[in-house]
Design an enzyme around this catalytic site. Sequence first.
Site, PDB file in Angstrom:
ATOM      1  N   GLY A  12       0.778  -1.239   0.000  1.00 47.35           N
ATOM      2  CA  GLY A  12       0.000   0.000   0.000  1.00 47.35           C
ATOM      3  C   GLY A  12       0.807   1.285   0.000  1.00 47.35           C
ATOM      4  CB  SER A  13       4.314   2.212  -0.801  1.00 51.28           C
ATOM      5  OG  SER A  13       4.486   1.729  -2.102  1.00 51.28           O
ATOM      6  CG  ASN A  14       1.973   3.096  -5.752  1.00 48.84           C
ATOM      7  OD1 ASN A  14       2.346   4.054  -6.416  1.00 48.84           O
ATOM      8  ND2 ASN A  14       2.637   1.939  -5.735  1.00 48.84           N
ATOM      9  CE  LYS A  58     -11.625 -16.693  -6.467  1.00 46.99           C
ATOM     10  NZ  LYS A  58     -12.630 -17.373  -7.187  1.00 46.99           N
ATOM     11  CG  LEU A  86      -9.531 -10.331 -14.547  1.00 49.89           C
ATOM     12  CD1 LEU A  86      -8.335  -9.622 -15.172  1.00 49.89           C
ATOM     13  CD2 LEU A  86      -9.813 -11.619 -15.316  1.00 49.89           C
ATOM     14  CG  ASN A 101      -3.363  -1.595 -12.753  1.00 52.88           C
ATOM     15  OD1 ASN A 101      -3.178  -1.633 -11.535  1.00 52.88           O
ATOM     16  ND2 ASN A 101      -2.714  -2.391 -13.593  1.00 52.88           N
ATOM     17  CG  HIS A 103       2.058  -3.244 -15.303  1.00 55.74           C
ATOM     18  ND1 HIS A 103       1.656  -4.412 -14.683  1.00 55.74           N
ATOM     19  CD2 HIS A 103       3.144  -3.564 -16.038  1.00 55.74           C
ATOM     20  CE1 HIS A 103       2.462  -5.397 -15.050  1.00 55.74           C
ATOM     21  NE2 HIS A 103       3.368  -4.907 -15.873  1.00 55.74           N
TER      22      HIS A 103
HETATM   23  C1  GRF Z   1       3.536  -1.296  -7.404  1.00 54.33           C
HETATM   24  O1  GRF Z   1       4.803  -1.510  -7.958  1.00 54.33           O
HETATM   25  C2  GRF Z   1       2.487  -1.228  -8.482  1.00 54.33           C
HETATM   26  O2  GRF Z   1       2.958  -0.676  -9.662  1.00 54.33           O
HETATM   27  C3  GRF Z   1       2.179  -2.666  -8.703  1.00 54.33           C
HETATM   28  O3  GRF Z   1       2.246  -3.248  -7.420  1.00 54.33           O
HETATM   29  C4  GRF Z   1       3.097  -2.482  -6.584  1.00 54.33           C
HETATM   30  C5  GRF Z   1       2.294  -2.095  -5.382  1.00 54.33           C
HETATM   31  O4  GRF Z   1       3.055  -1.580  -4.349  1.00 54.33           O
HETATM   32  N1  GRF Z   1       0.971  -2.814  -9.453  1.00 54.33           N
HETATM   33  P1  GRF Z   1       2.337  -0.925  -3.114  1.00 54.33           P
HETATM   34  O5  GRF Z   1       1.364  -1.941  -2.529  1.00 54.33           O
HETATM   35  O6  GRF Z   1       1.628   0.318  -3.575  1.00 54.33           O
HETATM   36  O7  GRF Z   1       3.418  -0.612  -2.125  1.00 54.33           O
END
Ligand code: GRF
Length: 191
Positions: A12-14, A58, A86, A101, A103
């Site tokens: 969850g860093s993003n 799920k 998915l 999303n 990636h």
């Molecule tokens: C990130 O590298 C994102 O691009 C990918 O999964 C990773 C998630 O990292 N889809 P985080 O959970 O946000 O730390």
Amino acid sequence: MKKLAILASGSGSNAENLVNYFSNHPLARVELVISDRKNAFVHERMARLGVPSYYMNKEAFENGSVLTFLKEKEIDLVILAGFLKLVPKDLIRNFYNRIINIHPALLPAFGGKGMYGMHVHEAVVAAGETKTGITIHYVNENFDEGEIIAQYETALLETDTPQDVAAKIHELEMKWFPVVVEQLLRNEMPV
Ligand code: GRF
């Protein structure tokens, strides 16, 4: 004020970065996080930040409960950040062009089923790539195939390990993902 929902399966860093970026922002805020994993670290991050995070299994994704919940909460944009399932068709149809999303590679290369986390960076190193990057794209019914919104690159050294690549990708994600979300909200999104 646009309401953002984040779907995350892992660290969850993003998600945390998006919450911080959009706190006290005039355009949008992160309303909630949903994870398909009960013990995902994202729940701890959100607890610390005071953002509600929900575990939905799920079945909840498949029987329409998640869709109903997102509608009840009047979510404008769904953001997948490290979400490994998915996305079901009914969710995609109901949030057409409102699910994106991130990636950790330059799609269409190094995408598709099984291409997540360190698997991606290992494949990039094994292929001897001289660059990699991030792709932010709309989500459709297949893994990593929706229309591309933005890509950012980073150069690789011959000596870079998958861990080095992960660090470079992380830096790009922290810098660009919130900015792209903001741009989408400002002018391009039909929300
Ligand atoms: C990130 O590298 C994102 O691009 C990918 O999964 C990773 C998630 O990292 N889809 P985080 O959970 O946000 O730390």
